[in-house]
Write a protein that holds these residues in place. Structure first.
Motif, PDB file in Angstrom:
ATOM      1  N   SER A  20       4.142 -11.139   3.481  1.00  0.00           N
ATOM      2  CA  SER A  20       5.130 -11.686   2.556  1.00  0.00           C
ATOM      3  C   SER A  20       5.028 -10.915   1.245  1.00  0.00           C
ATOM      4  O   SER A  20       4.035 -10.252   0.964  1.00  0.00           O
ATOM      5  CB  SER A  20       4.871 -13.174   2.315  1.00  0.00           C
ATOM      6  OG  SER A  20       3.578 -13.367   1.783  1.00  0.00           O
ATOM      7  N   ALA A  22       6.044  -8.030  -1.670  1.00  0.00           N
ATOM      8  CA  ALA A  22       6.411  -6.617  -1.685  1.00  0.00           C
ATOM      9  C   ALA A  22       5.473  -5.817  -0.786  1.00  0.00           C
ATOM     10  O   ALA A  22       4.262  -6.068  -0.747  1.00  0.00           O
ATOM     11  CB  ALA A  22       6.360  -6.083  -3.109  1.00  0.00           C
ATOM     12  N   ASN A  24       5.106  -1.647   1.313  1.00  0.00           N
ATOM     13  CA  ASN A  24       5.619  -0.362   1.794  1.00  0.00           C
ATOM     14  C   ASN A  24       4.627   0.150   2.831  1.00  0.00           C
ATOM     15  O   ASN A  24       3.452   0.372   2.519  1.00  0.00           O
ATOM     16  CB  ASN A  24       5.753   0.646   0.648  1.00  0.00           C
ATOM     17  CG  ASN A  24       6.432   1.926   1.086  1.00  0.00           C
ATOM     18  OD1 ASN A  24       7.658   2.044   1.047  1.00  0.00           O
ATOM     19  ND2 ASN A  24       5.655   2.917   1.524  1.00  0.00           N
ATOM     20  N   ARG A  34       9.677  -1.569   4.307  1.00  0.00           N
ATOM     21  CA  ARG A  34       9.593  -1.786   2.863  1.00  0.00           C
ATOM     22  C   ARG A  34      10.285  -3.088   2.500  1.00  0.00           C
ATOM     23  O   ARG A  34      11.306  -3.445   3.085  1.00  0.00           O
ATOM     24  CB  ARG A  34      10.234  -0.629   2.084  1.00  0.00           C
ATOM     25  CG  ARG A  34      10.225  -0.839   0.560  1.00  0.00           C
ATOM     26  CD  ARG A  34      10.846   0.338  -0.171  1.00  0.00           C
ATOM     27  NE  ARG A  34      10.061   1.552   0.035  1.00  0.00           N
ATOM     28  CZ  ARG A  34      10.427   2.748  -0.413  1.00  0.00           C
ATOM     29  NH1 ARG A  34      11.570   2.890  -1.079  1.00  0.00           N
ATOM     30  NH2 ARG A  34       9.662   3.799  -0.197  1.00  0.00           N
ATOM     31  N   ASN A  35       9.692  -3.762   1.503  1.00  0.00           N
ATOM     32  CA  ASN A  35      10.334  -4.942   0.947  1.00  0.00           C
ATOM     33  C   ASN A  35      10.006  -5.016  -0.536  1.00  0.00           C
ATOM     34  O   ASN A  35       8.887  -4.695  -0.957  1.00  0.00           O
ATOM     35  CB  ASN A  35       9.837  -6.220   1.635  1.00  0.00           C
ATOM     36  CG  ASN A  35      10.609  -7.443   1.170  1.00  0.00           C
ATOM     37  OD1 ASN A  35      11.826  -7.493   1.308  1.00  0.00           O
ATOM     38  ND2 ASN A  35       9.909  -8.423   0.619  1.00  0.00           N
ATOM     39  N   THR A  36      10.972  -5.397  -1.341  1.00  0.00           N
ATOM     40  CA  THR A  36      10.751  -5.585  -2.767  1.00  0.00           C
ATOM     41  C   THR A  36      11.018  -7.042  -3.131  1.00  0.00           C
ATOM     42  O   THR A  36      11.559  -7.808  -2.338  1.00  0.00           O
ATOM     43  CB  THR A  36      11.666  -4.659  -3.594  1.00  0.00           C
ATOM     44  OG1 THR A  36      13.038  -4.992  -3.324  1.00  0.00           O
ATOM     45  CG2 THR A  36      11.428  -3.201  -3.241  1.00  0.00           C
ATOM     46  N   THR A  37      10.635  -7.418  -4.349  1.00  0.00           N
ATOM     47  CA  THR A  37      10.892  -8.775  -4.825  1.00  0.00           C
ATOM     48  C   THR A  37      11.598  -8.688  -6.173  1.00  0.00           C
ATOM     49  O   THR A  37      11.828  -7.600  -6.707  1.00  0.00           O
ATOM     50  CB  THR A  37       9.575  -9.571  -4.972  1.00  0.00           C
ATOM     51  OG1 THR A  37       8.810  -9.021  -6.071  1.00  0.00           O
ATOM     52  CG2 THR A  37       8.736  -9.506  -3.698  1.00  0.00           C
TER      53      THR A  37
END
Length: 305
Positions: A20, A22, A24, A34-37
């Motif tokens: 869960s 952010a 990479n 990849r995930n950002t918040t």
């Protein structure tokens, strides 16, 4: 991802599933996820391989995972990651690199990480290195960490390399301003013909800045280790460097602590100890039913905890 890549992720980042927050994930030289918040952005560099991790001021109780895994024999890469941590942020960053080499070509990852820790920001950085595979190709990692810590900033670094890396040169340099603090804990084990070189250099420039650098290592078989720690006290400050090592078999270890006081109120301490496992420790555990090898393993595991 295949089972080998999933195993590497678990070893270096304790990830059993997609994290869960952010993240990479880099696999065999390419972005694998990849995930950002709202508070943490991750941007691909345009001038060289790597990413920028941008953490907004006042970000609290968030984490970033940026593991790298290599399962392709012969892949060599240099990766540049920059972390920009805003004022008053409090975050955890989990990095790490795993190499599985089942071939006959050298596989190498050199990660160059630069931390810009803002005023009164707090960062915990965890980096694990791991190697596997039964091929004859070497597994090589050369991590570099550069940290610039502003007034009141805090950086805690936890670096671990326990298994499977044939050659590593590890370099960390930190510059601290007023009331800034860095705490570094290194855990390292080498075996076979592995070589590991570690170098820390800390400049305590700000008033009441402090550094605590602790290394615990075990060298087995014919492996070689070199530990170098430099702390420069350039103001009223406190610094402590400690290296504890266990030597086994025909291994070789060098510990080279260096402290320099450039100010009357710089308080600096260095400690270094290298020794073998005491025979009475092994005998005591053998009386509890362990074999000599099992007793030795228990002692080493306890030492590196």
């Amino acid at each position: 991802m295949d089972n080998i890549q999933k195993m590497l992720l678990e070893q270096v980042a304790d990830l059993h599933e997609i994290p869960s927050g952010a993240y990479n994930i880099r696999a065999n030289g390419a972005k694998a996820g990849r995930n950002t918040t709202a508070n943490i952005d991750i941007v691909t560099k345009t001038d060289k391989s790597g990413i920028d991790i941008i953490i907004k001021p006042n970000t609290k109780n968030e984490s970033v995972h940026i593991p790298v895994i290599i399962s392709e024999s012969g892949l060599e890469e240099d990766v540049y990651n920059d972390f920009f941590i805003g004022e008053n942020a409090d975050v955890v960053i989990v990095a790490g690199c795993g190499i599985h080499n089942a071939g006959d070509k050298l596989s190498k990852h050199d990660g160059i990480h630069t931390f810009h820790v803002g005023k009164n920001a707090k960062v915990k950085y965890v980096e694990k290195h791991y190697g596997s595979g039964d091929g004859s190709g070497e597994r090589v990692m050369n991590p570099q960490t550069i940290a610039e810590i502003e007034e009141g900033g805090y950086l805690e670094m936890e670096t671990v390399q326990i298994k499977g890396i044939d050659s590593t040169k590890r370099f960390t340099k930190a510059t601290l301003e007023k009331d800034a603090k860095i705490v570094v804990t290194e855990k390292l084990m080498t075996h076979g013909n592995q070589i590991a070189e570690t170098a820390f250099e800390v400049d305590l420039n700000g008033e009441n800045s402090s550094a605590n650098v602790i290394s615990r290592s075990v060298a087995k078989d014919n492996s070689k280790q070199v530990f170098l720690s430099k702390i420069n006290g350039n103001n009223k400050c406190s610094g402590h460097s400690e290296c504890d090592a266990i030597i086994m078999g025909d291994a070789k270890i060098s510990a080279i602590p260096e402290i320099t006081a450039n100010d009357l109120d710089a308080a600096l301490i260095h400690e270094a100890a290298i020794g073998k496992i005491a025979g009475e420790q092994i005998i005591k555990l053998m009386t509890l039913g362990l074999s000599a090898e099992e007793a030795e393993e228990q002692i080493v595991n306890g030492f590196l905890k």
